[in-house]
Design a protein around this motif. Structure first.
Motif, PDB file in Angstrom:
ATOM      1  N   SER A   1       0.833  -1.208   0.000  1.00 41.84           N
ATOM      2  CA  SER A   1       0.000   0.000   0.000  1.00 41.84           C
ATOM      3  C   SER A   1       0.865   1.254   0.000  1.00 41.84           C
ATOM      4  CB  SER A   1      -0.923   0.010   1.222  1.00 41.84           C
ATOM      5  OG  SER A   1      -1.796  -1.095   1.187  1.00 41.84           O
TER       6      SER A   1
ATOM      7  N   ARG B   1     -13.149  -0.682   4.706  1.00 42.54           N
ATOM      8  CA  ARG B   1     -13.557  -2.068   4.495  1.00 42.54           C
ATOM      9  C   ARG B   1     -14.693  -2.087   3.482  1.00 42.54           C
ATOM     10  NH1 ARG B   1     -10.743  -5.736   6.983  1.00 42.54           N
ATOM     11  NH2 ARG B   1      -9.694  -5.112   8.893  1.00 42.54           N
TER      12      ARG B   1
ATOM     13  N   ARG C   1     -13.325  -6.576   3.356  1.00 42.52           N
ATOM     14  CA  ARG C   1     -11.916  -6.574   2.950  1.00 42.52           C
ATOM     15  C   ARG C   1     -11.401  -5.142   2.926  1.00 42.52           C
ATOM     16  NH1 ARG C   1     -12.294 -11.512   3.954  1.00 42.52           N
ATOM     17  NH2 ARG C   1     -12.552 -13.036   2.307  1.00 42.52           N
TER      18      ARG C   1
ATOM     19  N   ARG D   1      -9.532  -2.026   1.680  1.00 34.00           N
ATOM     20  CA  ARG D   1      -9.188  -1.513   0.352  1.00 34.00           C
ATOM     21  C   ARG D   1      -8.722  -0.070   0.461  1.00 34.00           C
ATOM     22  NH1 ARG D   1      -9.157  -6.195  -0.462  1.00 34.00           N
ATOM     23  NH2 ARG D   1     -10.648  -7.386  -1.685  1.00 34.00           N
TER      24      ARG D   1
ATOM     25  N   THR E   1      -9.290   3.365  -0.747  1.00 30.78           N
ATOM     26  CA  THR E   1     -10.455   3.964  -1.396  1.00 30.78           C
ATOM     27  C   THR E   1     -10.187   5.371  -1.930  1.00 30.78           C
ATOM     28  OG1 THR E   1     -11.271   4.683   0.761  1.00 30.78           O
ATOM     29  CG2 THR E   1     -12.116   2.586  -0.107  1.00 30.78           C
TER      30      THR E   1
END
Length: 149
Positions: A46, A85, A89, A91, A93
């Motif tokens: 990330s 979430r 999951r 992510r 965004t």
């Protein structure tokens, strides 16, 4: 006619969630997940994604300024990613990138054109923003907002 190119990066598991990333002639890098999965011994994917977006935008801004034979000064960037979430999951965004020029806006004669076009030169951001909303802000050396909201 479209131009097709490719790149290749090799990853090898060291242990746990730590990988050695081999960029070939550009060297190697260790990545790792933060605790509790890994030990945080390197950036995680990330962070690398955010880094790639911010680095590409900063380089594109410098390229656009230098096209007009102007000096961007000491450029810096900061990227902030938002996690949420989705269907249980985690992510990414959204991404927000702040680019800081090392010179005052008055020192650029083609600033409007630069700010209008530099994002189009960024391969990474143009690829990523189709799936992750990406906000870009540009500031001059005095902290004046030149682009973005």
């Amino acid at each position: 006619m479209s131009e097709s190119k490719q790149f290749s990066v090799n990853l090898a598991l060291v242990d746990g969630y730590k990988f050695e990333v081999d960029f070939g002639e550009a060297g190697t890098l260790i990545t790792d997940e933060p605790a509790p999965l890994g030990h945080g011994e390197g950036p995680n994917p990330s962070l690398l994604l955010g880094t790639a977006v911010a680095n590409c935008l900063a380089a594109s801004l410098m390229f656009a300024i230098r096209k007009f034979k102007e000096d961007p000064g000491q450029v810096s960037a900061k990227v902030t990613g938002q996690f949420e979430r989705i269907d249980r999951r985690l992510r990414i965004t959204s991404l927000e990138v702040s680019l800081n020029l090392g010179n005052h806006a008055d020192s650029f004669t083609h600033l409007d054109r630069v700010l209008e076009q530099f994002e189009e030169f960024c391969v990474v951001t143009q690829s990523v923003k189709a799936g992750i909303p990406t906000q870009v802000k540009v500031f001059d050396s005095a902290g004046n907002l030149l682009k973005g909201e």
